[in-house]
Motif scaffolding. Structure first.
Motif, PDB file in Angstrom:
ATOM      1  N   GLY A   1       0.815  -1.206   0.000  1.00  0.00           N
ATOM      2  CA  GLY A   1       0.000   0.000   0.000  1.00  0.00           C
ATOM      3  C   GLY A   1       0.846   1.253   0.000  1.00  0.00           C
ATOM      4  O   GLY A   1       2.038   1.236  -0.335  1.00  0.00           O
ATOM      5  N   ARG A   2       0.211   2.344   0.382  1.00  0.00           N
ATOM      6  CA  ARG A   2       0.913   3.629   0.392  1.00  0.00           C
ATOM      7  C   ARG A   2       1.588   3.828   1.750  1.00  0.00           C
ATOM      8  O   ARG A   2       0.917   3.897   2.774  1.00  0.00           O
ATOM      9  CB  ARG A   2      -0.054   4.783   0.123  1.00  0.00           C
ATOM     10  N   HIS A   3       2.908   3.900   1.732  1.00  0.00           N
ATOM     11  CA  HIS A   3       3.676   4.161   2.945  1.00  0.00           C
ATOM     12  C   HIS A   3       4.153   5.606   2.938  1.00  0.00           C
ATOM     13  O   HIS A   3       4.359   6.194   1.879  1.00  0.00           O
ATOM     14  CB  HIS A   3       4.880   3.221   3.043  1.00  0.00           C
ATOM     15  N   THR A   4       4.350   6.134   4.119  1.00  0.00           N
ATOM     16  CA  THR A   4       4.844   7.510   4.269  1.00  0.00           C
ATOM     17  C   THR A   4       6.269   7.466   4.791  1.00  0.00           C
ATOM     18  O   THR A   4       6.569   6.754   5.757  1.00  0.00           O
ATOM     19  CB  THR A   4       3.934   8.310   5.216  1.00  0.00           C
ATOM     20  N   TYR A   5       7.140   8.220   4.131  1.00  0.00           N
ATOM     21  CA  TYR A   5       8.571   8.204   4.424  1.00  0.00           C
ATOM     22  C   TYR A   5       9.032   9.596   4.843  1.00  0.00           C
ATOM     23  O   TYR A   5       8.659  10.595   4.222  1.00  0.00           O
ATOM     24  CB  TYR A   5       9.360   7.772   3.182  1.00  0.00           C
ATOM     25  N   ARG A   6       9.848   9.651   5.874  1.00  0.00           N
ATOM     26  CA  ARG A   6      10.466  10.919   6.276  1.00  0.00           C
ATOM     27  C   ARG A   6      11.531  11.311   5.254  1.00  0.00           C
ATOM     28  O   ARG A   6      12.300  10.465   4.790  1.00  0.00           O
ATOM     29  CB  ARG A   6      11.119  10.782   7.650  1.00  0.00           C
ATOM     30  N   VAL A   7      11.576  12.583   4.924  1.00  0.00           N
ATOM     31  CA  VAL A   7      12.650  13.089   4.068  1.00  0.00           C
ATOM     32  C   VAL A   7      13.838  13.402   4.969  1.00  0.00           C
ATOM     33  O   VAL A   7      13.776  14.279   5.829  1.00  0.00           O
ATOM     34  CB  VAL A   7      12.199  14.346   3.297  1.00  0.00           C
ATOM     35  N   THR A   8      14.918  12.643   4.804  1.00  0.00           N
ATOM     36  CA  THR A   8      16.091  12.764   5.679  1.00  0.00           C
ATOM     37  C   THR A   8      17.277  13.433   4.998  1.00  0.00           C
ATOM     38  O   THR A   8      18.311  13.640   5.619  1.00  0.00           O
ATOM     39  CB  THR A   8      16.516  11.370   6.187  1.00  0.00           C
ATOM     40  N   GLY A   9      17.118  13.742   3.712  1.00  0.00           N
ATOM     41  CA  GLY A   9      18.163  14.455   2.977  1.00  0.00           C
ATOM     42  C   GLY A   9      17.526  15.192   1.820  1.00  0.00           C
ATOM     43  O   GLY A   9      16.528  14.738   1.260  1.00  0.00           O
ATOM     44  N   ARG A  10      18.090  16.325   1.475  1.00  0.00           N
ATOM     45  CA  ARG A  10      17.541  17.147   0.388  1.00  0.00           C
ATOM     46  C   ARG A  10      18.637  17.550  -0.593  1.00  0.00           C
ATOM     47  O   ARG A  10      19.067  18.694  -0.607  1.00  0.00           O
ATOM     48  CB  ARG A  10      16.837  18.387   0.963  1.00  0.00           C
ATOM     49  N   PRO A  11      19.089  16.601  -1.423  1.00  0.00           N
ATOM     50  CA  PRO A  11      20.018  16.998  -2.484  1.00  0.00           C
ATOM     51  C   PRO A  11      19.337  17.978  -3.432  1.00  0.00           C
ATOM     52  O   PRO A  11      18.113  18.180  -3.371  1.00  0.00           O
ATOM     53  CB  PRO A  11      20.344  15.673  -3.179  1.00  0.00           C
TER      54      PRO A  11
ATOM     55  N   ASP B   1      10.010   3.959   9.805  1.00  0.00           N
ATOM     56  CA  ASP B   1      10.286   2.932  10.805  1.00  0.00           C
ATOM     57  C   ASP B   1      10.282   1.550  10.165  1.00  0.00           C
ATOM     58  O   ASP B   1      11.076   0.686  10.533  1.00  0.00           O
ATOM     59  CB  ASP B   1       9.256   3.001  11.934  1.00  0.00           C
ATOM     60  N   PHE B   2       9.387   1.344   9.201  1.00  0.00           N
ATOM     61  CA  PHE B   2       9.312   0.040   8.534  1.00  0.00           C
ATOM     62  C   PHE B   2      10.473  -0.146   7.555  1.00  0.00           C
ATOM     63  O   PHE B   2      11.025  -1.245   7.434  1.00  0.00           O
ATOM     64  CB  PHE B   2       7.971  -0.095   7.795  1.00  0.00           C
ATOM     65  N   THR B   3      10.844   0.922   6.850  1.00  0.00           N
ATOM     66  CA  THR B   3      11.901   0.846   5.828  1.00  0.00           C
ATOM     67  C   THR B   3      12.917   1.953   6.086  1.00  0.00           C
ATOM     68  O   THR B   3      12.827   3.047   5.534  1.00  0.00           O
ATOM     69  CB  THR B   3      11.294   0.998   4.413  1.00  0.00           C
ATOM     70  N   PRO B   4      13.897   1.701   6.946  1.00  0.00           N
ATOM     71  CA  PRO B   4      14.840   2.767   7.332  1.00  0.00           C
ATOM     72  C   PRO B   4      15.712   3.283   6.192  1.00  0.00           C
ATOM     73  O   PRO B   4      16.214   4.409   6.266  1.00  0.00           O
ATOM     74  CB  PRO B   4      15.693   2.096   8.419  1.00  0.00           C
ATOM     75  N   ASN B   5      15.899   2.465   5.152  1.00  0.00           N
ATOM     76  CA  ASN B   5      16.773   2.861   4.035  1.00  0.00           C
ATOM     77  C   ASN B   5      15.969   2.875   2.738  1.00  0.00           C
ATOM     78  O   ASN B   5      16.309   2.213   1.758  1.00  0.00           O
ATOM     79  CB  ASN B   5      17.959   1.898   3.944  1.00  0.00           C
TER      80      ASN B   5
ATOM     81  N   GLN C   1      14.536  -5.784   1.837  1.00  0.00           N
ATOM     82  CA  GLN C   1      14.942  -4.418   2.144  1.00  0.00           C
ATOM     83  C   GLN C   1      16.462  -4.283   2.096  1.00  0.00           C
ATOM     84  O   GLN C   1      17.193  -5.261   2.289  1.00  0.00           O
ATOM     85  CB  GLN C   1      14.471  -3.999   3.549  1.00  0.00           C
ATOM     86  N   VAL C   2      16.907  -3.059   1.864  1.00  0.00           N
ATOM     87  CA  VAL C   2      18.326  -2.722   2.080  1.00  0.00           C
ATOM     88  C   VAL C   2      18.505  -2.600   3.592  1.00  0.00           C
ATOM     89  O   VAL C   2      17.968  -1.686   4.216  1.00  0.00           O
ATOM     90  CB  VAL C   2      18.705  -1.412   1.372  1.00  0.00           C
TER      91      VAL C   2
ATOM     92  N   VAL D   1       4.174   7.266  -0.902  1.00  0.00           N
ATOM     93  CA  VAL D   1       4.316   6.591  -2.193  1.00  0.00           C
ATOM     94  C   VAL D   1       3.951   5.118  -2.007  1.00  0.00           C
ATOM     95  O   VAL D   1       4.204   4.537  -0.951  1.00  0.00           O
ATOM     96  CB  VAL D   1       5.765   6.713  -2.729  1.00  0.00           C
ATOM     97  N   ALA D   2       3.387   4.496  -3.032  1.00  0.00           N
ATOM     98  CA  ALA D   2       3.015   3.085  -2.970  1.00  0.00           C
ATOM     99  C   ALA D   2       4.250   2.187  -2.912  1.00  0.00           C
ATOM    100  O   ALA D   2       5.281   2.485  -3.525  1.00  0.00           O
ATOM    101  CB  ALA D   2       2.160   2.710  -4.173  1.00  0.00           C
ATOM    102  N   CYS D   3       4.112   1.076  -2.207  1.00  0.00           N
ATOM    103  CA  CYS D   3       5.203   0.102  -2.153  1.00  0.00           C
ATOM    104  C   CYS D   3       4.637  -1.311  -2.202  1.00  0.00           C
ATOM    105  O   CYS D   3       3.443  -1.538  -1.952  1.00  0.00           O
ATOM    106  CB  CYS D   3       6.047   0.291  -0.889  1.00  0.00           C
ATOM    107  N   SER D   4       5.491  -2.260  -2.517  1.00  0.00           N
ATOM    108  CA  SER D   4       5.128  -3.681  -2.503  1.00  0.00           C
ATOM    109  C   SER D   4       6.423  -4.479  -2.427  1.00  0.00           C
ATOM    110  O   SER D   4       7.112  -4.661  -3.430  1.00  0.00           O
ATOM    111  CB  SER D   4       4.345  -4.053  -3.769  1.00  0.00           C
ATOM    112  N   HIS D   5       6.765  -4.938  -1.223  1.00  0.00           N
ATOM    113  CA  HIS D   5       8.054  -5.632  -1.066  1.00  0.00           C
ATOM    114  C   HIS D   5       8.108  -6.388   0.252  1.00  0.00           C
ATOM    115  O   HIS D   5       7.375  -6.098   1.194  1.00  0.00           O
ATOM    116  CB  HIS D   5       9.206  -4.622  -1.116  1.00  0.00           C
ATOM    117  N   GLN D   6       9.012  -7.373   0.283  1.00  0.00           N
ATOM    118  CA  GLN D   6       9.426  -8.027   1.523  1.00  0.00           C
ATOM    119  C   GLN D   6      10.905  -7.764   1.796  1.00  0.00           C
ATOM    120  O   GLN D   6      11.307  -7.634   2.941  1.00  0.00           O
ATOM    121  CB  GLN D   6       9.192  -9.537   1.441  1.00  0.00           C
TER     122      GLN D   6
END
Length: 237
Positions: free
Chosen positions: A120-130, A164-168, A149-150, A142-147
């Motif tokens: 589904g749609r996960h929410t991610y913190r913006v931790t860098g702004r190149p 928290d679910f996808t730190p990288n 991870q990096v 943004v939508a995701c579908s995975h098991q």
């Protein structure tokens, strides 16, 4: 700009008639940014040969049902292609599996996560702004579908999206020429929702239901597509 789309997987067979080939989703995403892109599609299976990355303008590595830790004969050539592209400073984007195989090829650690399915749609913190995403808000959905991870990013990579679910969840490499995301900005909501439904019986019911309900949240996929377009523009300047 001509993008070479390295297609490492396709739309699942039950959804293919309705949603078409996977590479077309990327083409629509890039066309929607209003910039002048053209496309070459290269498959990785069979006897397909990857082009010399020194002689192409930009690379997009797609998602795939494969894991980087699996035994596929196309994985070692793809890793070598990524390393050569990185050394040549050819602008390169990876999404989902593409995000993972880039990290794997460049020294990171990728595994099936003990956290299970991300749907589904996960929410991610913006931790860098190149520069290409200098105006990014505090978070992006943004939508995701995975098991998979990096788990540990390569030393060359800085984290630009995290949860928290996808730190990288988003990595920008120190060369300034490589970028990758775990979520799928190329998915429209209709396809992303159908993909969640397809996971019934594979992912826990509660995860599937949460994934379906998440599409009531606003999507930032178009914004992320704009950042990706900016990335390619700046990486080729």
């Amino acid at each position: 700009m001509r993008l070479t789309i390295v297609q490492t997987g396709d739309v699942p067979e039950p959804l293919r008639d309705n949603f078409g080939p996977y590479h077309s989703m990327f083409e629509r995403m890039f066309d929607g940014t209003g910039r002048d892109f053209s496309y070459q599609v290269v498959g990785v299976e069979g006897n397909s040969l990857l082009p010399d990355p020194q002689h192409i303008e930009g690379i997009v590595i797609t998602g795939s049902p494969a894991g980087v830790y699996e035994d596929h004969d196309w994985l070692p050539p793809l890793r070598e292609f990524i390393r050569r592209a990185y050394a040549a400073k050819t602008p390169m984007l990876g999404v989902c599996f593409g995000h993972q195989i880039m990290a794997d090829a460049l020294g990171g650690d990728v595994r099936k996560s003990e956290k299970g399915w991300g749907l589904g749609r996960h929410t991610y913190r913006v931790t860098g702004r190149p520069g290409f995403m200098a105006d990014a808000p505090e978070a992006l959905s943004v939508a995701c579908s995975h098991q998979d991870q990096v788990i540990v990013p390569p030393a060359e990579a800085d984290v630009v999206l995290a949860s928290d679910f996808t730190p990288n969840a988003g990595l920008f490499y120190k060369s300034g020429k490589a970028l990758s995301f775990q979520p799928h900005p190329e998915f429209d909501d209709e396809y992303a929702r159908a993909l969640v439904e397809l996971r019934r019986g594979k992912a826990p019911d509660a995860v599937v239901e949460k994934g379906i309900s998440s599409f009531t949240d606003a999507s930032d996929s178009e914004r992320v597509a704009g950042y990706i377009s900016n990335f390619f523009r700046l990486a080729t300047a």
